[in-house]
Design an enzyme around this catalytic site. Structure first.
Site, short mmCIF file in Angstrom:
data_model
loop_
_atom_site.label_atom_id
_atom_site.label_comp_id
_atom_site.label_asym_id
_atom_site.label_seq_id
_atom_site.Cartn_x
_atom_site.Cartn_y
_atom_site.Cartn_z
N LYS A 1 0.86 -1.19 0.00
CA LYS A 1 0.00 0.00 0.00
C LYS A 1 0.89 1.22 0.00
CE LYS A 1 -3.93 2.14 0.63
NZ LYS A 1 -3.72 2.70 -0.71
N GLN B 1 7.28 3.78 3.75
CA GLN B 1 5.86 3.43 3.82
C GLN B 1 5.64 2.15 4.63
OE1 GLN B 1 3.75 5.51 1.56
NE2 GLN B 1 2.15 4.84 2.94
N LYS C 1 5.23 1.79 -3.26
CA LYS C 1 5.14 3.15 -3.82
C LYS C 1 5.34 3.04 -5.32
CE LYS C 1 4.65 7.47 -2.43
NZ LYS C 1 3.95 8.04 -1.29
N GLY D 1 -2.98 8.21 -4.13
CA GLY D 1 -2.38 9.41 -4.74
C GLY D 1 -1.11 9.83 -4.02
N ASP D 2 -0.40 10.77 -4.59
CA ASP D 2 0.77 11.40 -3.98
C ASP D 2 1.01 12.67 -4.79
OD1 ASP D 2 3.03 10.93 -1.92
OD2 ASP D 2 4.18 11.39 -3.70
N SER E 1 -6.82 5.70 4.09
CA SER E 1 -6.84 4.81 2.92
C SER E 1 -7.15 3.38 3.36
CB SER E 1 -5.48 4.81 2.22
OG SER E 1 -5.40 5.89 1.30
P1 NDP Z 1 0.60 17.84 -4.24
O1 NDP Z 1 1.01 17.46 -5.60
O2 NDP Z 1 -0.84 18.08 -3.95
O3 NDP Z 1 1.40 19.12 -3.76
C1 NDP Z 1 2.79 19.13 -3.71
C2 NDP Z 1 3.25 20.51 -3.31
O4 NDP Z 1 4.65 20.47 -3.08
C3 NDP Z 1 3.01 21.54 -4.39
O5 NDP Z 1 2.78 22.78 -3.80
C4 NDP Z 1 4.35 21.51 -5.14
O6 NDP Z 1 4.64 22.69 -5.84
C5 NDP Z 1 5.31 21.33 -4.02
N1 NDP Z 1 6.54 20.70 -4.51
C6 NDP Z 1 6.66 19.51 -5.16
N2 NDP Z 1 7.92 19.27 -5.49
C7 NDP Z 1 8.63 20.34 -5.05
C8 NDP Z 1 10.00 20.69 -5.08
N3 NDP Z 1 10.90 19.89 -5.64
N4 NDP Z 1 10.37 21.86 -4.49
C9 NDP Z 1 9.45 22.67 -3.92
N5 NDP Z 1 8.14 22.39 -3.86
C10 NDP Z 1 7.74 21.24 -4.42
O7 NDP Z 1 1.19 16.68 -3.29
P2 NDP Z 1 0.75 16.28 -1.82
O8 NDP Z 1 0.32 17.49 -1.08
O9 NDP Z 1 -0.15 15.12 -1.91
O10 NDP Z 1 2.14 15.72 -1.22
C11 NDP Z 1 3.07 16.55 -0.54
C12 NDP Z 1 4.01 15.69 0.30
O11 NDP Z 1 3.24 14.92 1.24
C13 NDP Z 1 4.84 14.65 -0.46
O12 NDP Z 1 6.07 14.48 0.20
C14 NDP Z 1 4.03 13.39 -0.32
O13 NDP Z 1 4.80 12.22 -0.48
C15 NDP Z 1 3.55 13.54 1.11
N6 NDP Z 1 2.40 12.75 1.46
C16 NDP Z 1 1.22 12.90 0.80
C17 NDP Z 1 0.12 12.15 1.17
C18 NDP Z 1 -1.21 12.38 0.57
O14 NDP Z 1 -2.18 11.86 1.12
N7 NDP Z 1 -1.36 13.16 -0.49
C19 NDP Z 1 0.23 11.10 2.19
C20 NDP Z 1 1.49 11.09 2.90
C21 NDP Z 1 2.53 11.87 2.51
P3 NDP Z 1 4.64 22.69 -7.45
O15 NDP Z 1 3.20 22.72 -7.81
O16 NDP Z 1 5.39 23.92 -7.83
O17 NDP Z 1 5.34 21.42 -7.87
#
Ligand code: NDP
Length: 451
Positions: free
Chosen positions: A94, A115, A130, A169-170, A383
């Protein structure tokens, strides 16, 4: 009985480096976990004998595949897709799917490894995996994203299943992408089954899934603060990111009476000294989801704020910090700046956002530091609840899920305290999360023998 092979920690890490050349993120993640585990298993010969840590640090399998699709100009594009299935000792694999140009095998192996511990910590029966692709959804039309998702699933479907591997998603994969992938899975297999989580509410999704990670990271923070006799109310917070996790974390901070000062994306960060209230957060959500906009545009809508191009928000003075964007977005220098400015607690919404050197700064300063594998586990926990709902063909409402999420985060915090408390009362949440997560997986593996 196997011959004991009790190598020390540096020798173990040498082996990991040799077997995974150039995979810096993966090596970093293994090192962070292994140093705590080594201390814990020092006198527990059965884990050494069965080579448990070495087995967890070697994914069950890594699938890599070509994803071919046609863009709107009728050009053929080729991307690389992956699914890393790290460990299924305690349940089906997962973990999320990430679409971002930075995706490679090392990044996905680190995420699948983390994870495994995170899922174990939730107490739910889920293994660790993942996946993703080096596809950049930014600037693509809906039709292009749909064609890519369909092509990606046309290969992925043969490796997943509701009792085998259940992706979510991620980064770069939200409700839209999950919908396209689920539709293609259903079309190919002619089966409606809970093979993906993060689905829309109309077709088996959990009412709480979009909020779960961000809200969960704040609940974890709340538990840390409560343990130290404090509260979110009246405190200021710096948050990075402006996606799913960041906006929901910001929302919960505001609901609990805190003041959010920053949000960011890969272009830079915005600082709003008046506070990013619920109305402004809604604007960000809408702007990012419907217009695929940039955070820099916030200052046009809310002129009191400033945009800081190419910078990260960690020099802004605040009581609380929530890194919610991506891995390695908070380094040693930035950690020092946060500590110098009086931060009391850090709760990671993102996965491994703080570098190893940055983590050391937080530990040395003895501030409360909740690592992603504990603090952001609320997403995968909900999830897990979505998987149960789908298997049982039932659906829980928002209120009930909210209660379950609150309880789950309290439980995770409790396990970290149990395994991470020092005699002087300081809680090393990294150690607590690593050991509690490891123990359940390791004991299950011991039960299986040599497999
Ligand atoms: P989103 O795609 O919704 O948002 C990601 C955000 O991070 C955007 O604002 C993006 O900006 C920014 N970002 C991505 N890459 C970079 C970078 N290299 N430098 C600076 N900013 C960056 O993703 P999520 O909110 O879902 O995920 C965010 C984090 O949380 C990740 O690490 C993910 O693995 C973790 N996570 C998410 C979960 C979930 O349920 N969604 C669960 C557990 C962990 P831009 O648009 O400019 O790329």
């Amino acid at each position: 009985m196997a011959v004991s092979d009790h190598v020390d920690f540096p020798t173990f890490m040498e082996g990991v480096k040799k077997r995974n050349p150039g995979q810096t993120e993966f090596i970093q993640a293994v090192q962070e976990v292994a140093q705590d585990i080594y201390e814990f298993i020092e006198d527990k010969e059965e884990y050494h004998e069965a080579q448990i840590l070495r087995r967890i640090a070697e994914p069950d399998r890594v699938v890599s595949f070509r994803v071919c699709w046609e863009d709107d100009n009728h050009c053929i594009r080729v991307q690389r897709g992956y699914r890393v299935q790290n460990n299924n000792a305690i349940g089906p694999y997962k973990g999320g799917i990430r679409f971002h140009p930075s995706v490679n095998e090392s990044v996905l192996k680190f995420l699948a490894f983390e994870q495994t511990f995170k899922n174990s910590l939730t107490g739910l029966p889920m293994g660790g995996g993942k996946g993703g692709a080096n596809f950049n959804p930014k600037g693509k039309s809906d039709a292009e994203v749909m064609r890519f998702c369909q092509s990606f699933m046309t290969e992925l479907y043969r490796h997943i299943g509701p009792d085998t591997d259940v992706p979510a998603g991620d980064i770069g994969v939200g409700g839209r992408e999950i919908g396209y992938m689920f539709g293609q899975y259903k079309r190919i297999t002619n089966r409606w089954e809970g093979v993906l989580t993060g689905k829309g509410e109309e077709y088996g999704g959990s009412q709480m899934r979009p909020e779960a990670t961000g809200y969960g990271a704040v609940y974890f923070l709340q538990n840390m603060l409560k343990h130290a006799g404090q509260d979110v109310e009246g405190k200021t917070a710096v948050i990075s990111g402006s996606g799913n996790v960041a906006t929901h974390a910001a929302e919960k901070i505001v609901q609990l009476g805190g003041k959010v000062l920053t949000l960011s994306d890969s272009g830079g960060f915005i600082y709003d000294p008046e506070g990013i209230d619920l109305e402004k957060i809604d604007w960000v959500k809408h702007h990012k989801t419907h217009y695929r906009g940039r955070i820099s545009e916030y200052v046009d809508a809310f002129p009191g704020a400033t945009f800081h191009e190419g910078a990260r928000p960690w020099n802004v003075e605040a009581d609380l910090a929530l890194p919610c964007a991506t891995q390695n977005e908070l380094n040693e220098e930035e950690a020092k700046a946060l500590v110098k400015n009086g931060v009391i607690a850090v709760s990671e919404g993102a996965n491994m956002p703080t570098t190893l050197e940055g983590v050391k700064v937080f530990h040395d300063a003895k501030i409360m530091y909740g690592p992603g594998k504990a603090a952001n586990a609320g997403g995968v926990a909900v999830s897990g609840l979505e998987m149960s709902q789908n298997s049982e063909r039932i659906s829980w409402n928002h209120e009930r899920l909210g209660e379950m999420l609150t309880d789950l985060m309290e439980g995770i915090h409790g396990k970290c305290v149990e395994y991470g408390s020092h005699e002087n009362g300081y809680v090393d949440y990294v150690k607590g999360a690593n050991i509690a997560g490891f123990k359940k997986v390791a004991d299950a593996m011991l039960a299986f023998g040599v497999v």
